[in-house]
Design a protein around this motif. Structure first.
Motif, short mmCIF file in Angstrom:
data_model
loop_
_atom_site.label_atom_id
_atom_site.label_comp_id
_atom_site.label_asym_id
_atom_site.label_seq_id
_atom_site.Cartn_x
_atom_site.Cartn_y
_atom_site.Cartn_z
N MET A 1 -27.07 39.96 -63.95
CA MET A 1 -25.76 39.31 -64.54
C MET A 1 -26.11 38.78 -65.94
SD MET A 1 -23.12 36.19 -63.09
CE MET A 1 -24.47 34.98 -63.53
N LEU A 2 -26.36 39.47 -67.08
CA LEU A 2 -26.40 38.99 -68.34
C LEU A 2 -25.19 37.98 -68.46
CD1 LEU A 2 -28.50 38.92 -70.50
CD2 LEU A 2 -27.38 40.67 -71.71
N LEU A 3 -25.29 37.04 -68.85
CA LEU A 3 -24.57 35.86 -69.24
C LEU A 3 -23.98 36.33 -70.78
CD1 LEU A 3 -25.54 32.49 -68.19
CD2 LEU A 3 -23.79 33.67 -67.09
N PRO A 4 -22.83 36.52 -71.12
CA PRO A 4 -22.20 36.93 -72.60
C PRO A 4 -22.25 35.66 -73.44
CG PRO A 4 -20.26 36.78 -71.15
CD PRO A 4 -21.35 36.48 -70.06
N LEU A 5 -22.83 36.18 -74.53
CA LEU A 5 -22.86 35.07 -75.62
C LEU A 5 -21.80 34.96 -76.67
CD1 LEU A 5 -26.59 35.10 -76.58
CD2 LEU A 5 -25.63 33.89 -74.70
N PRO A 6 -21.38 33.72 -77.06
CA PRO A 6 -20.30 33.77 -78.47
C PRO A 6 -21.07 34.72 -79.58
CG PRO A 6 -21.25 31.49 -77.71
CD PRO A 6 -21.86 32.49 -77.04
N LYS B 1 -29.81 29.72 -84.13
CA LYS B 1 -30.95 29.24 -84.85
C LYS B 1 -31.93 28.68 -83.87
CE LYS B 1 -29.96 29.83 -89.60
NZ LYS B 1 -29.72 29.04 -90.81
N ALA B 2 -31.33 28.11 -82.54
CA ALA B 2 -31.86 27.50 -81.54
C ALA B 2 -31.08 27.31 -80.60
CB ALA B 2 -32.12 25.85 -82.09
N TYR B 3 -31.88 27.62 -79.12
CA TYR B 3 -31.26 27.45 -77.87
C TYR B 3 -31.53 26.39 -77.30
CZ TYR B 3 -30.04 32.68 -77.89
OH TYR B 3 -29.59 33.91 -78.00
N LEU B 4 -30.43 25.57 -76.72
CA LEU B 4 -30.89 24.24 -75.99
C LEU B 4 -30.12 24.56 -74.51
CD1 LEU B 4 -29.27 21.87 -78.81
CD2 LEU B 4 -31.52 22.93 -78.66
N GLU C 1 -32.88 35.98 -68.32
CA GLU C 1 -33.08 37.05 -69.17
C GLU C 1 -32.55 36.93 -70.72
OE1 GLU C 1 -29.64 39.55 -67.53
OE2 GLU C 1 -30.96 39.61 -65.57
N HIS C 2 -31.86 35.73 -71.12
CA HIS C 2 -31.81 35.27 -72.37
C HIS C 2 -33.10 34.60 -72.93
CE1 HIS C 2 -27.75 36.65 -73.22
NE2 HIS C 2 -27.27 35.91 -72.03
N ILE C 3 -33.53 33.85 -72.03
CA ILE C 3 -34.90 33.15 -72.32
C ILE C 3 -36.01 34.41 -72.46
CG2 ILE C 3 -37.06 32.02 -71.44
CD1 ILE C 3 -34.83 30.20 -69.99
N ASP C 4 -35.98 35.38 -71.80
CA ASP C 4 -36.95 36.47 -72.07
C ASP C 4 -36.80 37.25 -73.23
OD1 ASP C 4 -38.55 35.74 -69.82
OD2 ASP C 4 -37.56 37.21 -68.67
N ALA C 5 -35.47 37.50 -73.49
CA ALA C 5 -35.13 38.28 -74.79
C ALA C 5 -35.23 37.63 -76.13
CB ALA C 5 -33.68 38.64 -74.64
N TYR D 1 -37.47 34.56 -76.45
CA TYR D 1 -38.41 33.89 -76.93
C TYR D 1 -39.47 34.58 -77.91
CZ TYR D 1 -42.98 31.99 -75.26
OH TYR D 1 -44.32 31.27 -75.52
N ARG D 2 -39.81 33.51 -78.72
CA ARG D 2 -40.66 33.60 -79.88
C ARG D 2 -39.82 34.21 -81.09
NH1 ARG D 2 -46.45 33.93 -78.30
NH2 ARG D 2 -46.47 34.12 -76.29
N ARG D 3 -38.59 34.37 -80.85
CA ARG D 3 -37.64 34.59 -81.84
C ARG D 3 -36.73 33.44 -82.11
NH1 ARG D 3 -33.64 37.44 -81.78
NH2 ARG D 3 -33.05 37.45 -79.34
N ILE D 4 -36.40 32.74 -81.36
CA ILE D 4 -35.55 31.40 -81.43
C ILE D 4 -36.34 30.28 -80.78
CG2 ILE D 4 -33.19 30.56 -80.84
CD1 ILE D 4 -32.27 33.48 -80.82
N PRO D 5 -36.35 29.33 -81.39
CA PRO D 5 -37.00 27.94 -80.69
C PRO D 5 -35.87 27.49 -79.47
CG PRO D 5 -35.99 27.20 -82.88
CD PRO D 5 -35.82 28.86 -82.90
N PHE D 6 -36.72 27.08 -78.46
CA PHE D 6 -36.09 26.52 -77.21
C PHE D 6 -36.15 25.05 -77.27
CE2 PHE D 6 -36.89 30.91 -75.00
CZ PHE D 6 -35.84 31.43 -75.76
N ALA D 7 -35.29 24.41 -76.69
CA ALA D 7 -35.61 22.84 -76.25
C ALA D 7 -34.62 22.89 -74.87
CB ALA D 7 -34.95 21.72 -77.23
N VAL D 8 -35.01 21.85 -74.02
CA VAL D 8 -34.41 21.64 -72.91
C VAL D 8 -33.69 20.10 -73.06
CG1 VAL D 8 -34.75 20.68 -70.57
CG2 VAL D 8 -36.00 22.82 -71.29
#
Length: 196
Positions: free
Chosen positions: A1-6, A11-14, A99-103, A105-112
């Motif tokens: 189940m891929l969650l839809p994105l707006p 430039k970053a996923y939190l 799935e979004h993390i995998d897709a 990763y290395r393109r957009i920086p992530f933070a928790v």
């Protein structure tokens, strides 16, 4: 189940951690019930989910007030963490979020950005072999005002060098969504376990 994105470029996923990256909320609830039960406390499931995103200290303090108890905050918090960490081997990732993390990763920086302690977040992400994916961890001890205050999300954006308007937040709680909105960030609502 891929969650839809707006729509839009981000430039970053939190990410919140528990219930968002890690499918850990049922285990957290069991750990809470066991730890609180040792002191005569309870944490009904509906209240547990309603209070999602709150700090452990605030939860214990408010349960003491609600239930007329004097549970020692530090001891109950430590016991809850011990019980939760023992359950880590049975916890998986939330599929639509992974799935979004995998897709990305290395393109957009992530933070928790989590209301949990750094110890808990690090243990959860390590158990899923995901810790190295995140450039920054913003945990309960890193900010003064918990969700729904935007402080944690704004700090994460600064750490990643991203404008808040360019950040996308993944959240599973009302408090977390309110924090993202207050930070001026768009968000993806991660459904609770019973809706997935």
């Amino acid at each position: 189940m891929l969650l839809p994105l707006p729509d839009g470029e981000f430039k970053a996923y939190l990410f919140d951690c528990d219930g968002t990256i890690t499918d850990s909320m049922p285990a957290h609830h069991r750990a809470w019930l066991a730890a609180l039960g040792e002191w005569g406390g309870d944490f009904p499931r509906d209240l547990f989910y309603a209070w999602g995103g709150r700090t452990v200290v605030d939860v214990i303090t408010d349960l003491n007030a609600l239930q007329g108890l004097t549970m020692p905050v530090a001891e109950v918090a430590a016991r809850r963490e011990e019980l939760f960490q023992a359950m880590l081997p049975e916890i998986g990732a939330v599929p639509g979020v992974l799935e979004h993390i995998d897709a990305a990763y290395r393109r957009i920086p992530f933070a928790v950005v989590s209301g949990s302690t750094r110890e808990s977040v690090t243990a959860s992400l390590s158990a899923l072999d995901l810790l190295d994916r995140f450039e920054a961890l913003v945990c309960a001890e890193d900010y003064a005002r918990p969700k729904p205050d935007p402080e944690g999300y704004l700090l994460a954006a600064r750490l990643l060098g991203a404008d808040p308007a360019d950040c996308l937040v993944f959240e599973d709680t009302e408090l977390g969504v309110a924090a993202a909105e207050a930070a001026g960030m768009r968000y993806v609502r991660v459904p609770p376990p019973w809706e997935r």
